[in-house]
Design an enzyme around this catalytic site. Sequence first.
Site, PDB file in Angstrom:
ATOM      1  N   GLU A  60      36.587  38.676  30.946  1.00  0.00           N
ATOM      2  CA  GLU A  60      35.222  38.674  31.475  1.00  0.00           C
ATOM      3  C   GLU A  60      34.472  39.941  31.070  1.00  0.00           C
ATOM      4  OE1 GLU A  60      34.862  36.302  35.458  1.00  0.00           O
ATOM      5  OE2 GLU A  60      36.759  37.387  35.522  1.00  0.00           O
ATOM      6  N   GLU A 110      42.417  32.540  36.658  1.00  0.00           N
ATOM      7  CA  GLU A 110      42.188  32.818  38.085  1.00  0.00           C
ATOM      8  C   GLU A 110      42.474  31.639  39.012  1.00  0.00           C
ATOM      9  OE1 GLU A 110      39.525  35.862  36.033  1.00  0.00           O
ATOM     10  OE2 GLU A 110      40.227  33.826  35.661  1.00  0.00           O
TER      11      GLU A 110
END
Length: 721
Positions: free
Chosen positions: A116, A136
């Site tokens: 990210e 995640e």
Amino acid sequence: MAKKIGVTMEVGNDGVAVITISNPPVNSLASPIISGLKEKFRDANQRNDVKAIVLIGNNGRFSGGFDINVFQQVHKTGDLSLMPEVSVELVCNLMEDSRKPVVAAVEGLALGGGLELAMACHARVAAPKAQLGLPELTLGVIPGFGGTQRLPRLVGLAKATDMILLSKSISSEEGHKLGLIDALVPPGDVLSTSRKWALDIAEGRKPFLQSLHRTDKIGSLSEARAILKNSRQLAKKIAPNMPQHHACIEVIEEGIIHGGYSGVLKEAEVFKQLVLSDTAKGLVHVFFAQRATSKVPNVTDVGLKPRPIKKVAVIGGGLMGSGIATALLLSNIRVVLKEINSEFLMKGIKSVEANMKSLVSRGKLTQDKAGKALSLFKGVLDYTEFNDVDMVIEAVIENIQLKQNIFKEIEKVCSPHCILASNTSTIDLDVIGEKTNSKDRIVGAHFFSPAHLMPLLEIVRSKNTSAQVILDLMAVGKAIKKVPVVVGNCIGFAVNRTFFPYSQAAHMLANLGVDLFRIDSVITSFGLPLGPFQLGDLAGHGIGLAVGPIYAKVYGDRMFRSPMTELLLKSGRNGKINGRGYYIYEKGSKPKPDPSVLSIVEKSRKLTNIMPGGKPISVTDKEIVEMILFPVVNEACRVLDEGVVIRASDLDIASVLGMSFPSYRGGIVFWADTVGPKYIYERLKKLSETYGSFFKPSRYLEERAMNGMLLSESKSSRSKL
């Protein structure tokens, strides 16, 4: 010397500030790292001598993502303020909206929050074979640093949803083809290329691209909605009881309809909601529970080192033996497979070859690697090859005298250092080894079927097994990609003992008039892959009938005796093995409920005669779950009380990996603590008053219920380890 943890910045003569993340081993984004990144990016943005910025990870790894320890702290305290502000303050404001271009120099891995951060940079330069992904969802949350918005804009919506929903990582080579990586260069050139790229952006030779504002790969709104519709169907299929998959799709859709920044804000809000969900708590618990299994008091903390295991003999080439041999061969360990005659030996060899062929056909193994593995394999009919093996694993039928004779024989022919292991699932290890003089070398190596696929290895320690042997077997387990859990010696050990009430409770319910297919359906809806009757069919009912008396001898005070399995076998139904059990098994199609089995069930009901007033009981789905699984919890309490496992979390991970208890529920003990020991105790007490001692609450459960304690809270002073 302690390795330095922190973020550093060096400004070169070229005007490029190199910001380096240092947090061994994978440069995880702990709170001090995030604070350091904010400080260095502010500094770089304000300094006049900085033209451009490169973000890199120390020691050849970009970043493995957010520090999972923070999730654990939040779960313990319920304090969301422990989660640092990253998505807007750091990723959007300081990185992506920086007036100075930022380039990510990616080596090794960029996972979760690491990827990210890289996606918020204005370009990404990577070395070959770097691992990229957003895993995640495996922890019950969604990407929280803008990943739900930037990945679709960089690789396209279809690929992004596939990667995120399936937690699928890709290589930097694939990332380059997709547009996630801008340049693929040799490892030694990553930093220099990144510096040059950053300067080229700063000086107008390359475009200044902000991922969050790109729309070229999103497609039309109607195309996006069609992709998201498919994604919702996928989520329903792969995660029916988990909230994070559907929440993730909603967040992605928000960004497509209202813009990337709106999506980032929605993502941050949903992320915080999910962090405190039961699903996230369960999955994070399982993550740490698996880590904890590698710590065994008086074994891993006394300075011993595992001895190399290069050659293993497996005795018995049946389903279990051939699976164990396959698992060892796949990790380049030489295997000698022994059988009692040529016919059985050929069957065993063919089973191993079939296992390899199946892995190749499913893309799990290359033909070359399968060939190499099989070159390490040899079948024998005697013990002549046993003189130089490092370990023997006995995997014959559950017959005490046979196993005792085998151990007496192998003790004579094997070297004095050779580990003597049994794959028994029901017989006391002390009994197996009682005729030998090498009791310190005897250990249980209990695999789960199919042994080359199931991830759990129960290592069973008797009162005589040496610490060295336990450590050696733990190392072998890890080498063959199993999770080794060390347990004490008792009938059924940890997993099979804890779960023996599972099928018995189901039989009781069926004999009380509850539809057996409904029972299976309710239990699979709860999250187990197979209901108790499906599981019985898969294992083969002959096994259930054979082990029943062994359990009855030790745990007879809390067993339910049903004639159903015997009636089933008498009618020629042995489950999947012969194509008929409770279900019909036809090649190429899913198992189908067999209505004709109901006459056998009816006969069993008449023989047991436990239906109140001769009428079927009425139960809700919730009551079915409780009547099936609360007795399992009750037996887990006895396992904890007797010290069969080192810690409660070991039983959790064993239940998840050995019995496929849903990981998002955290394992059998964690789930029970979530439900509440007092509630479970009261329900079992009431059930025992109605249906007898099978449901009688254990002393351990009663104590914890009465004292307001969690089942996992206190370890028994007794120990079988």
